[in-house]
Motif scaffolding. Structure first.
Motif, short mmCIF file in Angstrom:
data_model
loop_
_atom_site.label_atom_id
_atom_site.label_comp_id
_atom_site.label_asym_id
_atom_site.label_seq_id
_atom_site.Cartn_x
_atom_site.Cartn_y
_atom_site.Cartn_z
N PHE A 13 0.82 -1.21 0.00
CA PHE A 13 0.00 0.00 0.00
C PHE A 13 0.85 1.27 0.00
O PHE A 13 0.38 2.34 -0.33
N GLN A 14 2.10 1.13 0.40
CA GLN A 14 2.97 2.32 0.46
C GLN A 14 3.60 2.63 -0.90
O GLN A 14 4.19 3.68 -1.08
N LEU A 15 3.44 1.69 -1.85
CA LEU A 15 4.06 1.87 -3.17
C LEU A 15 3.71 3.20 -3.84
O LEU A 15 4.60 3.89 -4.33
N PRO A 16 2.43 3.59 -3.89
CA PRO A 16 2.09 4.85 -4.58
C PRO A 16 2.82 6.07 -4.01
O PRO A 16 2.96 7.07 -4.69
N VAL A 26 3.47 11.54 -12.54
CA VAL A 26 3.37 10.16 -13.06
C VAL A 26 2.01 9.58 -12.69
O VAL A 26 1.35 8.92 -13.51
N ALA A 27 1.54 9.87 -11.47
CA ALA A 27 0.22 9.40 -11.03
C ALA A 27 -0.85 9.94 -11.98
O ALA A 27 -1.79 9.22 -12.35
N GLY A 28 -0.69 11.21 -12.38
CA GLY A 28 -1.64 11.82 -13.32
C GLY A 28 -1.66 11.06 -14.62
O GLY A 28 -2.73 10.74 -15.16
N TYR A 29 -0.48 10.71 -15.14
CA TYR A 29 -0.40 9.97 -16.41
C TYR A 29 -1.00 8.56 -16.27
O TYR A 29 -1.63 8.06 -17.19
N TRP A 46 -13.46 14.48 -11.87
CA TRP A 46 -13.32 13.08 -11.40
C TRP A 46 -11.91 12.55 -11.57
O TRP A 46 -11.38 11.82 -10.72
N GLY A 47 -11.29 12.90 -12.70
CA GLY A 47 -9.93 12.42 -12.98
C GLY A 47 -8.96 12.88 -11.89
O GLY A 47 -8.15 12.11 -11.38
N ILE A 48 -9.11 14.20 -11.55
CA ILE A 48 -8.23 14.76 -10.52
C ILE A 48 -8.51 14.06 -9.18
O ILE A 48 -7.59 13.69 -8.45
N ILE A 49 -9.80 13.87 -8.89
CA ILE A 49 -10.19 13.22 -7.62
C ILE A 49 -9.60 11.81 -7.56
O ILE A 49 -9.02 11.40 -6.54
N LEU A 50 -9.71 11.09 -8.69
CA LEU A 50 -9.18 9.71 -8.73
C LEU A 50 -7.68 9.71 -8.46
O LEU A 50 -7.17 8.91 -7.68
N ALA A 51 -6.97 10.62 -9.15
CA ALA A 51 -5.51 10.66 -9.01
C ALA A 51 -5.11 10.98 -7.58
O ALA A 51 -4.25 10.31 -7.00
N TYR A 52 -5.75 11.99 -7.00
CA TYR A 52 -5.39 12.37 -5.63
C TYR A 52 -5.77 11.29 -4.62
O TYR A 52 -5.04 11.03 -3.67
N THR A 53 -6.93 10.67 -4.83
CA THR A 53 -7.34 9.62 -3.90
C THR A 53 -6.32 8.49 -3.91
O THR A 53 -5.84 8.05 -2.87
N TRP A 54 -5.96 8.06 -5.13
CA TRP A 54 -5.00 6.94 -5.27
C TRP A 54 -3.66 7.30 -4.64
O TRP A 54 -3.02 6.50 -3.97
N LYS A 55 -3.24 8.56 -4.84
CA LYS A 55 -1.92 8.99 -4.38
C LYS A 55 -1.92 9.26 -2.86
O LYS A 55 -0.90 9.03 -2.20
N GLU A 56 -3.03 9.74 -2.32
CA GLU A 56 -3.02 10.17 -0.92
C GLU A 56 -3.48 9.11 0.09
O GLU A 56 -3.26 9.27 1.28
N VAL A 57 -4.13 8.05 -0.39
CA VAL A 57 -4.53 6.97 0.53
C VAL A 57 -3.30 6.44 1.31
O VAL A 57 -3.33 6.35 2.53
N PRO A 58 -2.19 6.13 0.62
CA PRO A 58 -1.01 5.66 1.37
C PRO A 58 -0.49 6.68 2.36
O PRO A 58 0.05 6.33 3.40
N PHE A 59 -0.65 7.98 2.01
CA PHE A 59 -0.18 9.02 2.93
C PHE A 59 -0.99 8.97 4.23
O PHE A 59 -0.43 9.02 5.33
N VAL A 60 -2.33 8.86 4.09
CA VAL A 60 -3.19 8.79 5.28
C VAL A 60 -2.82 7.54 6.09
O VAL A 60 -2.69 7.58 7.31
#
Lengths: 358, 294
Positions: B107-110, B117-120, B158-172
């Motif tokens: 889960f820490q990979l992202p 890169v997450a955006g792409y 939605w695209g931005i939301i998806l990218a941030y959600t995927w990227k920030e879940v590991p941070f939380v």
């Protein structure tokens, strides 16, 4: 009867590395605890007391055997559904909850209404001497107060059985004594069934109706404090209870002779021939003085005083009889008549002789 | 004297660089947003850029989009991150401690992947011509790839939301899990003996204990998504755009006259971040969330 019955309970632990070699095993254990009874498990560290307690709580699953409460088999019932309470070595209060919330936690889990929970928690805190502490957090209490709160948490849920795992061992001696008295009083008042684990002999003898002596995963003997002290079933029990005078010898045709032949006498009662241990409690060894009146059939021993020690109101005399070092308890008056290296004659009444098979 | 001032002097180069770059930049931006722009002959301070900005529809639409995207992505990241932290914690409490550690690493990979890169990755996966639409079309769930919902470069974000959600879940997860790991195994035993099943344990013990750090983690994610640039620039639409992109559009519009407005947007973003920080601090104090759990 709503007592607790432990039937042939077994638990094995394997070594972490291989998982095949047995590192500790709790041998099949049977124990019945009556409703409202206070039973202690006494034994050295690592003898399996806590394992047995956790098996009873349901926190561990046995490899074999059953645990019954009344007539119900509760072996497979998870701990959250057993309605038992447990007090641990440490208070283990939840740090984010107030003392009031901690104490009423069990009632909340039982879905008791908030007002009733608060009322019961306040009442129980009063009982353990913590009235007015409901709104404080655990970190604001001393160690002794926290353990009192943990006791209140255990009792407020009206448990069927209260399990206690060396709850006072982390407290200083004075506080420990206060807590024993408190627990004893509350237990009698609420008539709660208690299974108490300790390695402290004094503690077990002071508060228990019955005591189970454990060693190396086995329950060696269960009995009242007096029974255990006066009639230990084995030398292991006797030495764990602190009995010093354990003499190895032989009985042949009603005659006991210690291995070094320094102590010999007629047993006066029929005992099967063979190797035996003679156990003499320090207080049954009496010096023969002008005022003492030994019974006619009493056993007489001759020895020499090697040391005299003062111990909280009485004296302990070490006496060399043959090659055996014996310990006997003396009053101040008796001790004042003696001095080291002095010859002494002792007597023991027949009824106080305790023989244990080898 | 030398001994006392030595540490401060040693720190001076680093502190100087930070103060100059951070506060200097902010101060310069604030001056320019107030109309002080010697390059085009403007030396008087006035609020024209702010009044024009606050009266323009584009600004309000950008602000609304920014708030919506930041709120939804931080909330989703918070909920998913919190759930994962609890799942890993419960797994660790059971006999599956080894598996728990493995999942935690996964889960820490992202975290190691840059935002760009997450955006792409989101573009490649969720565009109408992306991997998912092609897969769904191949298995016949949608007739053609154009039936796939527009999730990238869409006006809702939605695209931005998806990218941030995927990227920030590991941070939380990274923020919350260590707090849960402080929960002692014996508390689980205590709660079980007193009648708490798994759900009650999570509700009564785990959640209240993780809540303070969870709130802080979600707040950090919110502030970050609120003022971040690259993902909204890559995955957003030209109009309405999120505030940082809007500021960039104004700044690079070709005319120097728009620059005070662009910098005013940045100053407003900085002010809003400070206000949000103060609100979060006020509530964390008011709820006394850390009481008893120092």
């Amino acid at each position: 009867m709503n007592g607790l019955r432990i039937e042939q309970i077994e638990k094995k632990y394997m070594t972490a590395e291989t998982g095949q070699k047995e590192s500790f095993a709790l041998e099949p254990i049977d124990l019945a605890i009556h409703e409202g009874e206070f039973v202690s498990l006494l034994g050295p560290s690592g003898c399996g007391k806590t394992t047995l307690l956790k098996l009873t709580a349901g926190l561990l699953q046995p490899d074999a055997g059953k645990i019954r409460f009344g007539n119900i088999d509760i072996t497979l019932i998870p701990p959250e559904s057993r309605r038992f309470s447990m007090v641990f070595q440490e208070p283990l209060l939840f740090p984010h909850m107030t003392i009031g919330d901690n104490v009423s936690f069990g009632l909340k889990m039982q879905k008791v209404a908030k007002k009733e929970r608060q009322f019961e928690a306040t009442r129980m805190l009063e009982m353990v001497g913590l009235a007015g502490y409901e709104g404080r957090f655990p970190e604001e209490l001393s160690g002794g107060q926290q353990q009192r709160a943990a006791l209140a948490r255990a009792l407020v849920a009206k448990p069927r059985v209260l399990l206690m795992d060396e709850p006072f061992s982390a407290l200083d001696p004075g506080l420990r004594e206060d807590m024993r008295e408190l627990l004893s009083g509350i237990q009698r008042e609420l008539e709660v069934t208690v299974l108490f684990v300790t390695h402290d002999r004094e503690e077990a003898f002071e508060i228990s109706d019955r005591i189970g002596i454990m060693s190396d995963g086995r329950l060696l003997q269960v009995g009242t404090p007096t029974e255990l002290y006066e009639q230990p079933a084995s030398t292991k029990v006797a030495s764990f209870l602190g009995l010093k005078n354990i003499i190895k010898g032989n009985i042949r045709a009603g005659h006991f002779a210690s291995e070094d032949s320094g102590i010999e006498f007629h047993t006066g009662k029929p005992i099967i021939d063979g190797k035996h241990f003679l156990i003499l409690r320090p207080e049954v060894l009496r010096p023969i003085t002008s005022s003492s009146k030994p019974q006619n059939d009493s056993v007489h021993l001759k020895g020499k005083v090697s040391k005299l020690k003062f111990k909280q109101g009485s004296y302990i005399a070490q006496i060399l009889a043959g090659n055996q070092q014996l310990e006997c308890t003396l009053s101040r008056e008796e001790a004042e008549e003696l001095e080291p290296a002095q010859a002494i004659e002792l007597y023991v009444n027949q009824t106080d002789l305790q023989f244990v098979e080898h | 004297m030398w001994q006392k001032s030595k540490p401060y002097l040693l720190l001076l180069p680093a502190t100087g660089a930070i103060v100059l770059l951070f506060f200097g930049g902010l101060f310069d931006g604030m001056l320019k947003s107030l109309g002080y722009f010697p390059a085009i002959g403007e030396r008087q301070l006035h609020l024209t850029a702010y009044t024009e900005l606050l009266s323009s529809d584009s600004f309000w639409e950008s602000l609304s989009l920014t708030l919506r995207v930041a709120a939804i992505s931080s909330l989703l990241a918070g909920i998913l991150g919190g759930m994962l932290a609890i799942a890993l914690f419960m797994m660790n409490q059971s006999t599956k401690a080894k598996e728990s550690r493995l999942w935690q690493r996964l889960f820490q990979l992202p975290l190691t992947i840059p935002h760009l890169v997450a955006g792409y990755v989101i573009v490649l996966l969720f565009m109408q011509s992306g991997l998912f639409s092609k897969l769904l079309a191949t298995v016949g769930i949608i007739d053609q790839i154009t039936d796939f919902p527009v999730l990238v470069n869409d006006p809702f974000g939605w695209g931005i939301i998806l990218a941030y959600t995927w990227k920030e879940v590991p941070f939380v997860l990274l923020m919350v899990y260590p707090v849960l790991a402080r929960i002692r195994d014996s508390w689980r035993d205590v709660s079980r003996v007193y009648g708490a099943g798994n759900l009650s344990f999570i509700r009564e013990i785990a959640l209240p204990i993780m809540m303070p750090s969870w709130i802080i983690a979600v707040f950090i994610v919110f502030v970050f998504t609120f003022s971040a640039f690259e993902i909204p620039f890559l995955l957003g639409v030209t109009y309405p755009s999120m505030l940082p992109v809007y500021s960039f559009q104004l700044y690079t519009s070709g005319t120097l006259a728009d620059r005070p407005e662009a910098l005013a947007v940045n100053i407003i973003l900085a002010l809003m971040t400070i206000v949000l920080g103060l609100i979060a601090y006020y509530f964390s104090k008011r709820w006394n969330v850390t009481k008893g759990w120092q």
